[in-house]
Write an enzyme that holds these catalytic residues in place. Structure first.
Site, PDB file in Angstrom:
ATOM      1  N   SER A  80       0.822  -1.206   0.000  1.00 59.34           N
ATOM      2  CA  SER A  80       0.000   0.000   0.000  1.00 59.34           C
ATOM      3  C   SER A  80       0.856   1.256   0.000  1.00 59.34           C
ATOM      4  O   SER A  80       0.548   2.235  -0.707  1.00 59.34           O
ATOM      5  CB  SER A  80      -0.923  -0.011   1.222  1.00 59.34           C
ATOM      6  OG  SER A  80      -1.697   1.165   1.296  1.00 59.34           O
ATOM      7  N   PHE A 113       2.325   2.038  -3.536  1.00 56.17           N
ATOM      8  CA  PHE A 113       1.365   2.584  -4.494  1.00 56.17           C
ATOM      9  C   PHE A 113       0.909   3.990  -4.107  1.00 56.17           C
ATOM     10  O   PHE A 113       0.641   4.816  -4.987  1.00 56.17           O
ATOM     11  CB  PHE A 113       0.173   1.640  -4.646  1.00 56.17           C
ATOM     12  CG  PHE A 113       0.450   0.483  -5.550  1.00 56.17           C
ATOM     13  CD1 PHE A 113       0.322   0.617  -6.922  1.00 56.17           C
ATOM     14  CD2 PHE A 113       0.874  -0.739  -5.047  1.00 56.17           C
ATOM     15  CE1 PHE A 113       0.587  -0.440  -7.773  1.00 56.17           C
ATOM     16  CE2 PHE A 113       1.146  -1.802  -5.883  1.00 56.17           C
ATOM     17  CZ  PHE A 113       1.010  -1.657  -7.254  1.00 56.17           C
ATOM     18  N   HIS A 114       0.818   4.279  -2.810  1.00 53.04           N
ATOM     19  CA  HIS A 114       0.519   5.650  -2.410  1.00 53.04           C
ATOM     20  C   HIS A 114       1.629   6.596  -2.855  1.00 53.04           C
ATOM     21  O   HIS A 114       1.354   7.712  -3.330  1.00 53.04           O
ATOM     22  CB  HIS A 114       0.339   5.729  -0.888  1.00 53.04           C
ATOM     23  CG  HIS A 114      -1.031   5.382  -0.416  1.00 53.04           C
ATOM     24  ND1 HIS A 114      -1.459   4.081  -0.268  1.00 53.04           N
ATOM     25  CD2 HIS A 114      -2.084   6.170  -0.054  1.00 53.04           C
ATOM     26  CE1 HIS A 114      -2.708   4.077   0.172  1.00 53.04           C
ATOM     27  NE2 HIS A 114      -3.111   5.326   0.302  1.00 53.04           N
ATOM     28  N   GLU A 115       2.861   6.170  -2.706  1.00 54.26           N
ATOM     29  CA  GLU A 115       3.987   7.005  -3.131  1.00 54.26           C
ATOM     30  C   GLU A 115       3.992   7.198  -4.638  1.00 54.26           C
ATOM     31  O   GLU A 115       4.258   8.305  -5.131  1.00 54.26           O
ATOM     32  CB  GLU A 115       5.295   6.373  -2.660  1.00 54.26           C
ATOM     33  CG  GLU A 115       6.535   7.172  -3.003  1.00 54.26           C
ATOM     34  CD  GLU A 115       6.603   8.490  -2.254  1.00 54.26           C
ATOM     35  OE1 GLU A 115       7.258   9.420  -2.764  1.00 54.26           O
ATOM     36  OE2 GLU A 115       5.989   8.597  -1.165  1.00 54.26           O
ATOM     37  N   LEU A 116       3.687   6.150  -5.390  1.00 51.81           N
ATOM     38  CA  LEU A 116       3.657   6.273  -6.849  1.00 51.81           C
ATOM     39  C   LEU A 116       2.580   7.259  -7.300  1.00 51.81           C
ATOM     40  O   LEU A 116       2.811   8.074  -8.205  1.00 51.81           O
ATOM     41  CB  LEU A 116       3.410   4.903  -7.487  1.00 51.81           C
ATOM     42  CG  LEU A 116       4.577   3.919  -7.494  1.00 51.81           C
ATOM     43  CD1 LEU A 116       4.134   2.583  -8.068  1.00 51.81           C
ATOM     44  CD2 LEU A 116       5.753   4.474  -8.281  1.00 51.81           C
TER      45      LEU A 116
END
EC number: 2.3.1.20
Length: 517
Positions: free
Chosen positions: A439, A442-445
């Site tokens: 998680s 994907f938040h960073e991406l």
């Protein structure tokens, strides 16, 4: 008319018979007991008052002379019409007698600590809504009178966003990857390729699908909104591809087990032999779910009027969200300093000032996406399972919040990350850590790639949830039925965490733009 020597209770009247020789008083219950019930309700909503009246009736009716009692009943029936208009007067006269106890049992005040959570607070909730609307309306008027109209349409509808044709073409090209996954699954079903080759091909497809949009966004100086939209769509397609490949792999394994005669649990609902169809994949790609299965619960029809109303709500709340961002959040952020480099007290003041509009924006975002948009999409494709979220606002621990606020992602994590790790012998704590790690990546991406910088603030914020899970679980186990964890959740997410992240990313983005210029 004679009054019985037995103390009469509320809602009773004394009548006499028409027989002159038999002047025995008779205590008769009225047919309508409205006043009696009011008295019982005022005295504590218990049945003791009614029981007392019943006992008094039994005492007076229990006479040795049965003939007298019979005559009393006949007389009472004959005088019903005449007594009807005198009933309210009699009820009022005997309803609240001083001899009737007003205090009958031990009771708590409604707002006492032992009773407050058993009460309905609907009226107070309505009061809070009225106060909230009044206060915020005054603040909006005051803000407009003091600062004027600060909304800049270029952030939302810039010509630069319309000219981002590389991002638009990249968005359209994402449909190639589900087609490639479908071809791989068809070959696997026909046993044209071995299982390791199937896994390798799916790994290549999903990796390219994720990296290709990242490279396009980084190579093109695109607008922030366009980049975020493309990255969100890319992550959704990636999660769907993983679910599609993993589910088909598991179905092939179950097919082999079934052919060997192994007993399978009744919870498994699948047909043998299973078939890979393009129709099921196409429906899965547009359905509001991240977990693939060959069939879904479907609604019988599309409610066009309902869809129109939800679209109107979506437009309204999206406008409200944009208004709050442009009119309140942007000026606060622009007049702030880097929270890790400036004055500490000033940074705290900016964070607290930013927290209130941030809460409104976050709630509007949740309502627009998880309730309105996903329900609109589900209605259009007749998708039956509409549980896109649970009552996360009542979460007593951070762990409960992550299990309830985003059900599509939670189901994907449980199905394809958490339990596969447990079946591999990985401990529960390590499996949860892996889920948070995925998680966080994907938040960073979704934030760092559109900003063209990797500061890892989103990654750190998500990984920081792990110790918060441990702390809130400990507090919940120590203080049963407490809302300490719920308060910590609201404070960390809405008062401290999100405003801090907004300030960090804004100032890092401004510093990057200054260096580029």
């Amino acid at each position: 008319m004679a009054i019985s020597d037995v103390p009469a209770a509320a809602g009773t009247t004394a009548t006499t018979t028409s027989d002159s020789d038999l002047r025995q008083p008779s205590l008769r219950r009225r047919s309508s007991a409205g006043v009696l019930f009011d008295a019982a309700r005022d005295s504590g909503s218990d049945n003791s008052l009614t029981g007392k009246i019943t006992d008094d009736d039994n005492i007076k009716d229990h006479k040795p002379n049965n003939h007298a009692a019979s005559d009393d009943n006949v007389g009472a029936a004959a005088n019903d019409a005449g007594q009807e208009h005198r009933q309210p007067v009699a009820d009022f006269k005997y309803a609240y007698r001083p001899s009737v106890p007003a205090h009958r049992r031990i009771k708590e005040s409604p707002l006492s600590s032992d009773n407050i959570f058993r009460q309905s607070h609907a009226g107070l909730f309505n009061l809070c809504i009225v106060v909230l609307v009044a206060v915020n309306s005054r603040l909006i008027i005051e803000n407009l009178m003091k600062y004027g109209w600060l909304i800049k349409y270029g952030f939302w509808f810039s010509s630069k966003s319309l000219r981002d044709w590389p991002l638009f073409m990249c968005c359209l090209s994402l449909a190639i990857f589900p087609l490639a996954a479908f071809v791989v699954e068809r070959l696997a079903q026909q046993k044209c390729i071995s299982e390791p080759v199937v896994v390798l091909l799916h790994l290549i497809i999903s990796t390219v699908e994720l990296c290709y949009p990242v490279l396009v966004i980084l190579r093109c100086d695109s607008a922030f909104v366009s980049g975020v939209t493309l990255m969100l769509l890319t992550c959704i397609v990636w999660l769907k591809l993983v679910s599609y490949a993993h589910t088909n792999y598991d179905m092939r394994a179950l097919t082999v087990s079934n052919e060997k005669g192994e007993t399978l649990p009744n919870t498994l609902i699948m047909e043998y032999p299973y078939t890979v169809t393009f129709r099921s994949l196409a429906y899965f790609m547009v359905a509001p779910t991240l977990c693939y299965q060959t069939s879904y619960p479907r609604t019988p029809s599309v409610r066009k009027g309902w869809v129109f109303r939800q679209l109107v709500k979506l437009i309204i709340f999206t406008g409200v969200m944009g208004f709050i961002i442009e009119q309140y959040m942007n000026p606060i952020v622009q007049n702030s300093t880097h929270p890790l480099k400036g004055n500490l007290l000033y940074a705290i003041e900016r964070i607290l000032k930013l927290s209130v509009p941030n809460v409104y924006v976050w709630l509007c975002m949740f309502y627009c996406f998880f309730h309105l948009w996903l329900n609109i999409l589900a209605e259009l494709v007749r998708f039956g399972d509409r549980e896109f979220y649970k009552d996360w606002w009542n979460a007593k621990t951070v762990e409960e919040y992550w299990r309830m606020w985003n059900m599509p992602v939670h189901k994907w994590m449980v199905r394809h990350i958490y339990f596969p790790c447990l079946r591999r012998g990985i401990p529960k704590g390590a499996a949860s850590l892996i889920a948070f790690l995925v998680s966080a990546v994907f938040h960073e991406l979704c934030i760092a790639v559109p900003c063209h910088m990797f500061k890892l603030w989103a990654f750190i914020g998500i990984m920081f949830q792990v110790p918060l899970v441990l702390i809130t679980n400990y507090l919940q186990n120590k203080y049963r039925n407490s809302m300490v964890g719920n308060m910590i959740f609201w404070f960390i997410f809405c008062i401290l965490g999100q405003p801090m992240s907004v300030l960090l990313y804004y100032h890092d983005l401004m510093n990057r733009k200054g260096e580029v210029d």
